[in-house]
Structure formats: C-alpha cells, structure tokens
Design a protein around this motif. Sequence first.
Motif, mmCIF file in Angstrom:
data_model
loop_
_atom_site.group_PDB
_atom_site.id
_atom_site.type_symbol
_atom_site.label_atom_id
_atom_site.label_comp_id
_atom_site.label_asym_id
_atom_site.label_seq_id
_atom_site.Cartn_x
_atom_site.Cartn_y
_atom_site.Cartn_z
ATOM 1 N N TYR A 1 0.832 -1.200 0.000
ATOM 2 C CA TYR A 1 0.000 0.000 0.000
ATOM 3 C C TYR A 1 0.863 1.244 0.000
ATOM 4 O O TYR A 1 2.004 1.227 0.453
ATOM 5 C CB TYR A 1 -0.955 0.014 1.207
ATOM 6 C CG TYR A 1 -0.252 -0.011 2.530
ATOM 7 C CD1 TYR A 1 0.242 -1.207 3.047
ATOM 8 C CD2 TYR A 1 -0.050 1.151 3.257
ATOM 9 C CE1 TYR A 1 0.916 -1.232 4.249
ATOM 10 C CE2 TYR A 1 0.624 1.127 4.476
ATOM 11 C CZ TYR A 1 1.100 -0.078 4.961
ATOM 12 O OH TYR A 1 1.783 -0.095 6.150
ATOM 13 N N CYS A 2 0.307 2.310 -0.539
ATOM 14 C CA CYS A 2 0.998 3.592 -0.580
ATOM 15 C C CYS A 2 0.825 4.215 0.807
ATOM 16 O O CYS A 2 -0.291 4.283 1.326
ATOM 17 C CB CYS A 2 0.366 4.475 -1.648
ATOM 18 S SG CYS A 2 0.952 6.177 -1.626
ATOM 19 N N THR A 3 1.931 4.648 1.440
ATOM 20 C CA THR A 3 1.808 5.199 2.787
ATOM 21 C C THR A 3 1.470 6.696 2.741
ATOM 22 O O THR A 3 1.457 7.360 3.765
ATOM 23 C CB THR A 3 3.105 4.990 3.606
ATOM 24 O OG1 THR A 3 4.175 5.696 2.970
ATOM 25 C CG2 THR A 3 3.451 3.524 3.727
ATOM 26 N N ARG A 4 1.194 7.201 1.553
ATOM 27 C CA ARG A 4 0.776 8.604 1.464
ATOM 28 C C ARG A 4 -0.731 8.695 1.218
ATOM 29 O O ARG A 4 -1.430 9.361 1.951
ATOM 30 C CB ARG A 4 1.544 9.313 0.347
ATOM 31 C CG ARG A 4 1.237 10.797 0.280
ATOM 32 C CD ARG A 4 2.160 11.510 -0.675
ATOM 33 N NE ARG A 4 1.771 12.910 -0.817
ATOM 34 C CZ ARG A 4 0.906 13.339 -1.716
ATOM 35 N NH1 ARG A 4 0.341 12.489 -2.573
ATOM 36 N NH2 ARG A 4 0.592 14.620 -1.778
ATOM 37 N N CYS A 5 -1.238 7.969 0.190
ATOM 38 C CA CYS A 5 -2.681 8.046 -0.096
ATOM 39 C C CYS A 5 -3.408 6.775 0.362
ATOM 40 O O CYS A 5 -4.621 6.700 0.310
ATOM 41 C CB CYS A 5 -2.924 8.301 -1.578
ATOM 42 S SG CYS A 5 -2.563 6.885 -2.621
ATOM 43 N N PHE A 6 -2.644 5.781 0.817
ATOM 44 C CA PHE A 6 -3.181 4.514 1.326
ATOM 45 C C PHE A 6 -4.014 3.727 0.318
ATOM 46 O O PHE A 6 -4.975 3.062 0.672
ATOM 47 C CB PHE A 6 -3.946 4.731 2.642
ATOM 48 C CG PHE A 6 -3.055 5.266 3.718
ATOM 49 C CD1 PHE A 6 -2.079 4.451 4.281
ATOM 50 C CD2 PHE A 6 -3.146 6.580 4.128
ATOM 51 C CE1 PHE A 6 -1.203 4.947 5.243
ATOM 52 C CE2 PHE A 6 -2.277 7.085 5.097
ATOM 53 C CZ PHE A 6 -1.302 6.266 5.650
ATOM 54 N N CYS A 7 -3.616 3.806 -0.937
ATOM 55 C CA CYS A 7 -4.268 2.968 -1.940
ATOM 56 C C CYS A 7 -3.453 1.677 -2.035
ATOM 57 O O CYS A 7 -2.324 1.602 -1.563
ATOM 58 C CB CYS A 7 -4.324 3.679 -3.290
ATOM 59 S SG CYS A 7 -2.711 3.806 -4.091
ATOM 60 N N MET A 8 -4.053 0.648 -2.625
ATOM 61 C CA MET A 8 -3.362 -0.625 -2.803
ATOM 62 C C MET A 8 -2.584 -0.566 -4.105
ATOM 63 O O MET A 8 -3.092 -0.062 -5.103
ATOM 64 C CB MET A 8 -4.386 -1.754 -2.925
ATOM 65 C CG MET A 8 -5.183 -1.992 -1.669
ATOM 66 S SD MET A 8 -4.220 -2.880 -0.469
ATOM 67 C CE MET A 8 -3.874 -4.347 -1.408
ATOM 68 N N VAL B 1 5.562 4.896 -1.967
ATOM 69 C CA VAL B 1 4.516 5.553 -2.750
ATOM 70 C C VAL B 1 4.014 4.793 -3.962
ATOM 71 O O VAL B 1 4.722 3.964 -4.543
ATOM 72 C CB VAL B 1 4.997 6.939 -3.242
ATOM 73 C CG1 VAL B 1 4.955 7.963 -2.138
ATOM 74 C CG2 VAL B 1 6.380 6.855 -3.855
ATOM 75 N N CYS B 2 2.786 5.132 -4.328
ATOM 76 C CA CYS B 2 2.198 4.647 -5.573
ATOM 77 C C CYS B 2 2.752 5.547 -6.689
ATOM 78 O O CYS B 2 3.279 6.625 -6.397
ATOM 79 C CB CYS B 2 0.676 4.726 -5.492
ATOM 80 S SG CYS B 2 0.039 6.406 -5.405
ATOM 81 N N PRO B 3 2.647 5.159 -7.944
ATOM 82 C CA PRO B 3 3.194 6.005 -9.017
ATOM 83 C C PRO B 3 2.626 7.428 -9.015
ATOM 84 O O PRO B 3 3.370 8.384 -9.247
ATOM 85 C CB PRO B 3 2.796 5.246 -10.290
ATOM 86 C CG PRO B 3 2.698 3.818 -9.858
ATOM 87 C CD PRO B 3 2.154 3.857 -8.463
ATOM 88 N N ALA B 4 1.336 7.582 -8.715
ATOM 89 C CA ALA B 4 0.724 8.915 -8.731
ATOM 90 C C ALA B 4 1.307 9.805 -7.639
ATOM 91 O O ALA B 4 1.613 10.979 -7.876
ATOM 92 C CB ALA B 4 -0.793 8.800 -8.583
ATOM 93 N N CYS B 5 1.454 9.255 -6.431
ATOM 94 C CA CYS B 5 2.007 10.048 -5.326
ATOM 95 C C CYS B 5 3.470 10.379 -5.581
ATOM 96 O O CYS B 5 3.944 11.467 -5.250
ATOM 97 C CB CYS B 5 1.859 9.309 -4.004
ATOM 98 S SG CYS B 5 0.196 9.388 -3.325
ATOM 99 N N ARG B 6 4.198 9.427 -6.159
ATOM 100 C CA ARG B 6 5.613 9.658 -6.460
ATOM 101 C C ARG B 6 5.732 10.871 -7.377
ATOM 102 O O ARG B 6 6.531 11.771 -7.143
ATOM 103 C CB ARG B 6 6.186 8.418 -7.153
ATOM 104 C CG ARG B 6 7.630 8.541 -7.517
ATOM 105 C CD ARG B 6 8.150 7.269 -8.189
ATOM 106 N NE ARG B 6 9.588 7.327 -8.319
ATOM 107 C CZ ARG B 6 10.204 7.909 -9.332
ATOM 108 N NH1 ARG B 6 9.509 8.465 -10.308
ATOM 109 N NH2 ARG B 6 11.529 7.943 -9.377
HETATM 110 ZN ZN LIG Z 1 -0.371 7.124 -3.270
#
Ligand SMILES: [Zn+2]
Length: 216
Positions: free
Chosen positions: A68-75, A110-115
């Motif tokens: 999971y992304c520790t910024r937006c918490f998406c899987m 991070v997920c790609p979007a948050c990165r």
């Molecule tokens: Zn994210």
Amino acid sequence: MTQDEMFEVKVADLWALRQAAERATQNIEDLEGRLRAEHEARGEAVKRYGARRVELVEQEMRKRGLTYCTRCFCMIYSAEADFVLTEGRETYDGAYHTYGFRNFFRFYRVCPACREKLLDAHGRRGGYDTFAKDQAYFHAFHVEKRLDGFWVRKFGAWGHLGWHDDKCVLAELPGKLVEQLAAEWGLPPRISFESEYFGGPMNKLVIHEHSAAAAH
Ligand SMILES: [Zn+2]
C-alpha cells in the motif's frame, strides 16, 4: 424448653449465621478472582485476535504481491512501489492562533501517482514571511531499497539511510484498509470492546459482523 436452653439455641443460631456470612464472603472472593481472571483472558484473546488478523492480512498481501501507498493509502503491486523522502521547512499552527516554522522529514512508500506529485513539487518555496523572517520549502528525493538498507539520492549524491534509521519509519497499514481487505478475503470479523457509556467500563464485546458479511 427452659429459658437457658432457649438462650443456647439462639446463640447457636447466631454462630450459624456468622458462618454463613463468612462462607458467602469466601465464595464472593473466589468468584471475583475468577471474574478478574476471565476478564484478563478475554482481553488477551481479543488483543491477540486483532494482531493476528492484521498479520494475516499483511501475509496475504505479500503472497499476492501487493502493498500500500503510505501517502494516499491505496493498494498497489509491490513492483510499482517506490520510496521517496521529503524534507524541508513548513509552517505549523501553535496555540492561541500563533504559528511558526519547523523542519520536517517524511519517508514514504509511494504509488506512481504520489511519487509523481511529490517529485513534481520538489523545489517549491513559500513566500518569504517578513514577520517570522522565515520561508517554507519542500524537497523530494528518490530513495532506493538495496540489500544493506535505504539509499537516498540528494542533489546527485547517494546517502545511506540504513534499515533501522528512525527516519525510515513507514506509516502502518490503516485500519480502514485492513477491514476492506479482510472483508474482501473473507476473514472473520473485527472484535472490539465498547464501553457502555462514556468513560464507563470496557466490558461489552462487539463483533463487527458486517466485515465478514460484506464478503458474501
Ligand atoms: Zn499514493
């Protein structure tokens, strides 16, 4: 029955009642002890249940190659996860409508979007605050996970962060995501204690059945 005999009977009666009171006291103490032990056993079971349930969700995530992304918490798939370190200076609200500036340091998986969002914001600066004589700024750095720990690339140079660096703490799996996955994968429901009234004893056990029900 003579008056003396009558007296003896009544005295014997008093002794019997005193013994009954003492026996009852002993029974109450025994029951209270057992009650305390049961409360402790139940509390321990609920605590272990909760911890093992989260462990199971995390284990299942790893098995499926998910994280999971520790910024937006998406899987996300572990393969698409990246690590980013942000640092800089930011304002914060103090008591009585005051504010101040402070340094910050945050570490994310991070997920790609948050990165993209974080790296795009690298170098951003706030306006100069003439009152506080300070200025906010934001830096985002790429982090690599290597065999010997995390390495961060800052302005062209790699720096070692180490596995157990205090700065490398990632946000824990949030309860909401645990529940979502537990329901999806058919795990038994969440169990918790609920106080009967605000500040009251935590003695009511609540089985949050909807979690398991949502899976069917
Ligand atoms: Zn994210």
